[in-house]
Motif scaffolding. Structure first.
Motif, short mmCIF file in Angstrom:
data_model
loop_
_atom_site.label_atom_id
_atom_site.label_comp_id
_atom_site.label_asym_id
_atom_site.label_seq_id
_atom_site.Cartn_x
_atom_site.Cartn_y
_atom_site.Cartn_z
N ASP A 94 22.59 22.40 60.14
CA ASP A 94 21.27 21.83 60.39
C ASP A 94 20.92 21.93 61.86
OD1 ASP A 94 22.66 19.86 61.71
OD2 ASP A 94 22.47 18.36 60.12
N SER A 95 19.80 21.34 62.24
CA SER A 95 19.32 21.46 63.62
C SER A 95 20.23 20.77 64.62
CB SER A 95 17.90 20.91 63.73
OG SER A 95 17.88 19.55 63.32
N ASN A 96 21.13 19.89 64.14
CA ASN A 96 22.10 19.22 65.01
C ASN A 96 23.44 19.94 65.00
OD1 ASN A 96 20.34 17.08 65.81
ND2 ASN A 96 20.67 16.13 63.80
N ARG A 97 23.48 21.12 64.43
CA ARG A 97 24.65 21.98 64.36
C ARG A 97 25.75 21.40 63.47
NH1 ARG A 97 23.95 21.11 69.52
NH2 ARG A 97 26.08 20.32 69.85
N VAL A 98 25.36 20.55 62.53
CA VAL A 98 26.32 19.99 61.58
C VAL A 98 26.39 20.91 60.36
CG1 VAL A 98 26.87 18.04 60.08
CG2 VAL A 98 25.88 17.64 62.35
N ILE A 99 27.60 21.31 59.99
CA ILE A 99 27.78 22.23 58.87
C ILE A 99 27.40 21.54 57.56
CG2 ILE A 99 29.47 23.56 57.55
CD1 ILE A 99 31.05 23.93 60.11
N GLN A 100 26.51 22.19 56.80
CA GLN A 100 26.12 21.69 55.49
C GLN A 100 26.98 22.32 54.40
OE1 GLN A 100 23.57 19.24 55.44
NE2 GLN A 100 24.10 19.45 57.62
N HIS A 101 27.16 23.63 54.48
CA HIS A 101 28.01 24.34 53.54
C HIS A 101 28.72 25.45 54.29
CE1 HIS A 101 26.28 22.34 50.06
NE2 HIS A 101 25.06 22.65 50.49
N ILE A 102 29.94 25.77 53.86
CA ILE A 102 30.67 26.88 54.47
C ILE A 102 31.59 27.49 53.43
CG2 ILE A 102 32.53 25.38 55.33
CD1 ILE A 102 32.66 27.29 57.80
#
Length: 502
Positions: A94-102
């Motif tokens: 997301d825009s805060n560089r938090v991984i949503q899926h990998i």
């Protein structure tokens, strides 16, 4: 006495000729290796550009899907599996560089983790497609990141989609470049814009800094060429190098100088073995000299005569001249260059360097005769007369060159960019459907609108698109309908793309 004179003359000729042949062959082999490595470096640079472009387009496509669809982890796993030949991992942040899926799960990162690398910060900051320099990730892998931003329907930035390449492991880049590894010691390696090795047949040298090497300094500065030089380990090589502008990488292809020893030794033995019986036939050979000289001259004369008689600037059936006579080789070289120059001047627009109208009409007619579907994009610089009146015709010419350059950058290799006349240009989109042409036209229009032109101010263009054979069956009709669509764009406010429709 005559026999002795002929024998002595033949021996002296053989000695002088043998030394000359040895020296010439040595220089020729050296030049051949230099030129071959240079051509390989350019070829690989082009292939690398196409590879990176294709990978960027894949990430862009995934990002466009993310805009309208919320992915599950299973779908992300499927996407990564479908693109495993290109990317070692794919992830959404997301825009805060938090991984949503990998995916895959063994990357060392998981959903909910915030990325802290400078590369991820730069990707969020840029908010546009991005190819990073290699960096060391938290998983201790040396990684190359290719990313594309994600915006919602209101244009709000949501984050980015990233695809990674593990440079120290088997990857799509190493697969492509390993095809150019040869048993004679020749090999290819790639450096990034800071002089770090990205690819090397010896994986232990990946990420090694070789910026002190003079060849590396030249290639990362944007130069290309070839020369004999020492590598960073002090070994002498015939080296060709080329710069890949999209990523800022340098491609280096080199062959060890020691490869000349074997062919030169074979040459010496061959000259000795062939020289002795050659002396017995020296008189017979003299009778053949006139034929050896006259045959290539006859070929060149016939080639010139046919080329002019058929009104061709560059005949396709160029004769192969293998004469050992220097003047004949030079004559063949200059005749060919002359026809090539005439052909280029006849097909290329002298100001912008792209195809002229004559070439455009020939290409389009050829596609029509082959029943090859295509799209024609005509574009016109808006208010160009005002540019000339305000800034002068010299600056106006610079604007034309600027526009042509952007057209070439945005079109595909198989497309044909041309100058139609004045400030009007066009692109023939080969075997492209209307969606391909419309997408190209809009990206081109947007780029020109947001770029600073040579006047210091942005300019705009209006575009019209027609499709063969859907809209028209003849070349003049295709032009008329694309031109009609272009003037519809101008009539409705300019800086627009219009697709012709009955």
């Amino acid at each position: 006495m005559i026999g002795v004179l002929v024998l002595v003359s033949a021996l002296l000729t053989a000695i002088v000729g043998g030394y000359s042949a040895f020296s010439s062959t040595r220089n020729s082999l050296a030049l051949n290796h230099l030129e071959n490595n240079y051509q390989y470096a350019k070829k690989i640079s082009s292939e690398t550009n196409m590879l990176l472009t294709g990978m960027q387009e894949k990430i862009n496509f995934i990002a466009s899907i993310v805009q309208d669809h919320t992915f599950t982890q299973e779908e992300v796993n499927w996407l990564q599996q479908a693109n495993k030949d290109y990317f070692n991992s794919i992830f959404f942040v997301d825009s805060n560089r938090v991984i949503q899926h990998i995916s895959p799960a063994d990357t060392g990162l998981k959903a909910g983790t915030q990325l802290t690398s400078e590369v991820s910060i730069e990707a969020v900051k840029l908010k546009k497609p991005y190819i990073s320099n290699p960096y060391l990730a938290t998983s201790e892998r040396l990684i190359l990141l290719i990313s594309s931003p994600v915006f919602d329907k209101e244009g709000v930035y949501k984050g980015f989609v990233g695809g990674t390449i593990y440079l120290e492991e088997d990857n799509v880049l190493s697969t492509m470049l390993n095809e150019h590894f040869y048993g004679d010691g020749s090999y290819v390696y790639v450096v990034d814009s800071h002089g770090h090795i990205i690819f090397h047949p010896n994986k232990k040298r990946v990420n090694e800094l070789v910026s002190e090497n003079t060849i590396i300094q030249k290639v990362v500065a944007g130069n290309k060429g070839y020369e004999q030089a020492e590598n960073s380990l002090g070994e002498k090589y015939f080296t060709g190098y080329s710069y890949e502008a999209r990523s800022g990488w340098g491609i280096v292809s080199q062959t060890p100088v020691s490869v000349l020893k074997e062919p030169l030794n074979k040459l010496i033995v061959s000259m000795i073995m062939q020289g002795l019986p050659f002396l017995l036939f020296i008189l017979l050979i003299a009778f053949g000299v006139s034929f050896i000289i006259s045959k290539p001259l006859h070929q060149l004369a016939k080639f010139s005569e046919d080329a002019i008689a058929d009104n061709k600037t560059a005949p396709l059936d160029r004769p192969i001249i293998r004469s050992r006579v220097y003047e004949v080789r030079q004559l063949a070289h200059h005749i060919h260059n002359h026809f090539e120059q005439l052909n280029s001047e006849n097909r290329i627009d002298g100001l912008t360097g792209i195809a002229n109208r004559k070439t455009f009409e020939q290409v389009m007619q050829g596609w029509i005769e082959s029943q090859l579907p295509f799209c024609l994009i005509l574009l016109d610089i808006d208010h160009f007369k005002k540019v000339n009146d305000t800034f002068g015709h010299v600056k106006g010419d610079e604007v034309l060159v600027f526009t042509a350059s952007i057209m070439q950058n945005f079109s595909r290799v198989e497309d044909v960019c041309f100058r139609f006349g004045g400030e009007e240009f066009g692109i023939l989109v080969k075997t492209g459907n209307i969606e391909t042409a419309a997408n190209l036209a809009e990206r081109l229009r947007s780029e020109i609108e947001t770029s600073k032109s040579p006047t210091g101010e942005a300019i705009t263009i209006s575009l019209g698109i027609a499709v063969y054979p859907e809209d028209a069956g003849q070349s003049t009709e295709v032009i008329e309908k694309a031109d009609f669509a272009l003037y519809q764009s101008k009539a409705y406010g300019r800086n627009k793309t219009t697709i012709y429709a009955d």
